[in-house]
Scaffold this motif. Structure first.
Motif, mmCIF file in Angstrom:
data_model
loop_
_atom_site.group_PDB
_atom_site.id
_atom_site.type_symbol
_atom_site.label_atom_id
_atom_site.label_comp_id
_atom_site.label_asym_id
_atom_site.label_seq_id
_atom_site.Cartn_x
_atom_site.Cartn_y
_atom_site.Cartn_z
ATOM 1 N N TYR A 66 0.895 -1.303 -0.058
ATOM 2 C CA TYR A 66 -0.328 0.146 0.368
ATOM 3 C C TYR A 66 1.453 1.140 -0.266
ATOM 4 O O TYR A 66 0.542 2.134 -0.951
ATOM 5 C CB TYR A 66 -0.960 0.049 1.792
ATOM 6 N N ALA A 85 2.958 1.992 -3.344
ATOM 7 C CA ALA A 85 2.045 2.726 -4.048
ATOM 8 C C ALA A 85 1.804 4.002 -4.056
ATOM 9 O O ALA A 85 1.962 4.898 -4.689
ATOM 10 C CB ALA A 85 0.522 2.065 -4.709
ATOM 11 N N ILE A 127 -12.567 6.125 -6.072
ATOM 12 C CA ILE A 127 -11.852 5.178 -6.294
ATOM 13 C C ILE A 127 -11.479 4.346 -4.930
ATOM 14 O O ILE A 127 -11.088 3.373 -4.304
ATOM 15 C CB ILE A 127 -10.167 5.111 -6.836
ATOM 16 N N SER A 128 -11.267 5.438 -3.155
ATOM 17 C CA SER A 128 -10.819 5.116 -1.868
ATOM 18 C C SER A 128 -11.940 4.493 -1.467
ATOM 19 O O SER A 128 -11.479 3.072 -0.990
ATOM 20 C CB SER A 128 -10.442 6.133 -1.400
ATOM 21 N N ALA A 136 -12.302 0.751 -3.604
ATOM 22 C CA ALA A 136 -11.796 0.006 -2.930
ATOM 23 C C ALA A 136 -11.611 -0.481 -1.718
ATOM 24 O O ALA A 136 -11.488 -1.542 -1.091
ATOM 25 C CB ALA A 136 -10.351 0.568 -2.963
ATOM 26 N N PRO A 167 -4.352 -6.820 -5.067
ATOM 27 C CA PRO A 167 -4.503 -5.333 -6.137
ATOM 28 C C PRO A 167 -5.309 -4.191 -5.219
ATOM 29 O O PRO A 167 -5.020 -3.095 -5.056
ATOM 30 C CB PRO A 167 -5.067 -5.806 -6.777
ATOM 31 N N LEU A 168 -5.688 -4.781 -4.289
ATOM 32 C CA LEU A 168 -6.890 -3.787 -3.851
ATOM 33 C C LEU A 168 -5.713 -2.384 -2.778
ATOM 34 O O LEU A 168 -5.950 -1.694 -2.593
ATOM 35 C CB LEU A 168 -7.712 -3.935 -3.007
ATOM 36 N N VAL A 208 -4.505 -0.390 -5.585
ATOM 37 C CA VAL A 208 -5.415 0.668 -5.937
ATOM 38 C C VAL A 208 -6.067 1.721 -4.794
ATOM 39 O O VAL A 208 -5.421 2.514 -4.654
ATOM 40 C CB VAL A 208 -6.559 0.524 -6.259
ATOM 41 N N GLN A 209 -5.442 1.789 -3.125
ATOM 42 C CA GLN A 209 -6.018 1.915 -2.247
ATOM 43 C C GLN A 209 -4.370 3.258 -1.630
ATOM 44 O O GLN A 209 -4.714 4.455 -1.953
ATOM 45 C CB GLN A 209 -6.270 1.563 -1.191
ATOM 46 N N LEU A 221 -2.936 4.060 -4.418
ATOM 47 C CA LEU A 221 -2.679 5.248 -5.826
ATOM 48 C C LEU A 221 -3.507 6.643 -5.247
ATOM 49 O O LEU A 221 -3.816 7.646 -5.580
ATOM 50 C CB LEU A 221 -2.973 4.701 -6.976
ATOM 51 N N ALA A 222 -4.533 5.193 -5.114
ATOM 52 C CA ALA A 222 -6.360 6.663 -4.477
ATOM 53 C C ALA A 222 -5.839 7.652 -3.553
ATOM 54 O O ALA A 222 -6.505 8.834 -3.208
ATOM 55 C CB ALA A 222 -7.431 6.568 -4.336
#
Length: 440
Positions: free
Chosen positions: A69, A72, A99-100, A103, A118-119, A122-123, A125-126
């Motif tokens: 996390y 990212a 997006i946050s 996710a 993957p979550l 994504v978290q 980056l968001a």
């Protein structure tokens, strides 16, 4: 569509209103991000005791997920600052919040290593859209002479977010529903509400609502503002690309120095932020889940107070020099981190509360000066997003260690290491004691 310029008589009251509104909505936006960011930290206590998932989601696996996390998050910090400078913070903030929220919801629905990996990316980056985006927004509405005081108050947002999010999510998860998954669902819903507030209340720049730039607002008489605005538009510099903005800022030695200092500082804050309940439970035996979540509130309460105090000190005592405030805060931080193990070895809850409060006071003071006020001052309003993104990106690389190391090292080793890192950060900044930022 170009906004209609307001008359000189309307400028002052309208500017005052928008400055209050932008201050409030960006403060809420960044504090709101913590309700999705802290959900995983709160859920760890339940995950580690849930026989349905703890066979694969061990303490080491949770630490690895934190590291993913934060990696990212660091990558996003380097990118989003320049993007917000080029396209404005609005689109970056709204995208990150949406997006946050999504996710976080899926993290509660599918808590397995396969799906969480993957979550978490994504978290991360968001979440990384928040700081440079909101700070860039503030830089457009507040000038250099007032930023120590104003941003000192404003930067209580991340301490407040960490202070409130964890106990609220912990109370909902463990006292109301008795299920750690509820931490994720509550966090997701809260961030969605914040998204709606930002959508309706946020604007990128004073010019978007027909007002002159902040430099003109403070530099010119009200009667001259509109004429100066028209003149400045005629000679305005062409917009730089994202790449050009990033390369310009990364060549600034002071920005790089602040980034290196923040790299050394941030692991300690994130270790307490992400692993605070677990650290407390390990140091204080026979502590319940809710108590372990609540005790680190002392860290957050001190963190809310610290930026306000240190911002005013840097403006008044050091005359807008930010580095002395950073160095003195780091010196006090080194001392309390080195004393963490002997002091908390007593096993008394009130001692843990006191120690975490002092750590919070010193670490958030240095943090606010480096990542917030200094980032904007040395980046200037033109490159505030890129400068804050780069400095916070460096800090976020260090924060990876804050999320990873607690899963593998003893608490004593961890805090002694943090003391050494804070000492090195102090040495990096000490030669710049009298350094002042360039004019806007």
């Amino acid at each position: 569509m170009t906004p209609t310029l307001v008359t000189p008589q309307e400028t002052v009251p309208l500017y005052r209103r928008w400055r209050i509104q932008i201050f409030a909505i960006t403060w809420i936006a960044y504090a709101g991000f913590y309700f999705s960011r802290q959900a995983f930290s709160v859920a760890k206590l339940g995950i580690l005791e849930d026989p349905l998932v703890n066979t694969t989601l061990t303490k080491g696996a949770l630490a690895n997920l934190d590291a993913v996390y934060l990696a990212a998050y660091a990558c996003g910090q380097f990118a989003w600052g320049s993007v917000s400078d080029r396209y404005g913070p609005r689109v970056v903030l709204l995208g990150g919040l949406a997006i946050s929220a999504i996710a976080t919801m899926f993290m509660g629905l599918a808590p397995t290593l396969l799906f969480l990996l993957p979550l978490m990316i994504v978290q991360g980056l968001a979440q990384s859209t928040g700081w440079s985006g909101t700070l860039n927004n503030m830089a457009q509405f507040f000038s250099i002479g007032e930023r120590g005081r104003i941003l000192g108050i404003w930067s209580t947002n991340y301490a407040f977010g960490g202070l409130v999010a964890a106990p609220v999510l912990g109370w909902v998860a463990y006292s109301v529903f008795g299920n750690w998954r509820s931490a994720f669902f509550t966090g997701s819903l809260t961030v969605l509400i914040v998204f709606l507030l930002v959508f309706f209340l946020q604007r990128n720049r004073p010019e978007d609502v027909g007002l002159p730039p902040i430099e003109e607002y403070h530099a010119q008489d009200a009667a001259q503002l509109v004429d100066e605005k028209s003149s400045s538009e005629a000679i305005a510099e062409p917009a730089r690309s994202v790449r050009q903005t990033f390369l310009t800022v990364i060549q600034d030695r002071m920005v790089v120095t602040l980034g290196a200092a923040y790299f050394l500082l941030k692991p300690a804050r994130y270790a307490i932020l992400l692993w605070g309940p677990v650290i407390v439970a390990e140091r204080l035996h026979n502590t319940g889940h809710l108590q372990a979540v609540v005790i680190p509130i002392a860290f957050g309460v001190a963190g809310v107070i610290a930026p306000v105090v240190i911002g005013r000190i840097s403006d008044k005592l050091f005359h807008a020099r930010r580095i002395p405030a950073c160095v003195l805060s780091l010196a006090a931080l080194v001392t309390i981190l080195a004393l963490f193990t002997p002091l908390t070895g007593t096993g008394k809850a009130w001692v843990m509360v006191a120690v975490l409060a002092v750590i919070g006071l010193t670490i958030y003071s240095a943090d606010a000066m480096i990542s917030c006020v200094s980032a904007v001052d040395f980046g200037t309003s033109k490159h505030a997003g890129a400068a804050s993104g780069i400095i916070n990106g460096c800090g976020s690389v260090g924060a990876i260690l804050g999320g990873l190391l607690p899963g593998y090292l003893t608490t004593s080793t961890l805090f002694y290491g943090f003391a050494v890192a804070a000492f090195l950060a102090m040495l990096l900044l000490l030669p710049h004691w009298n350094r002042m930022p360039a004019a806007e």
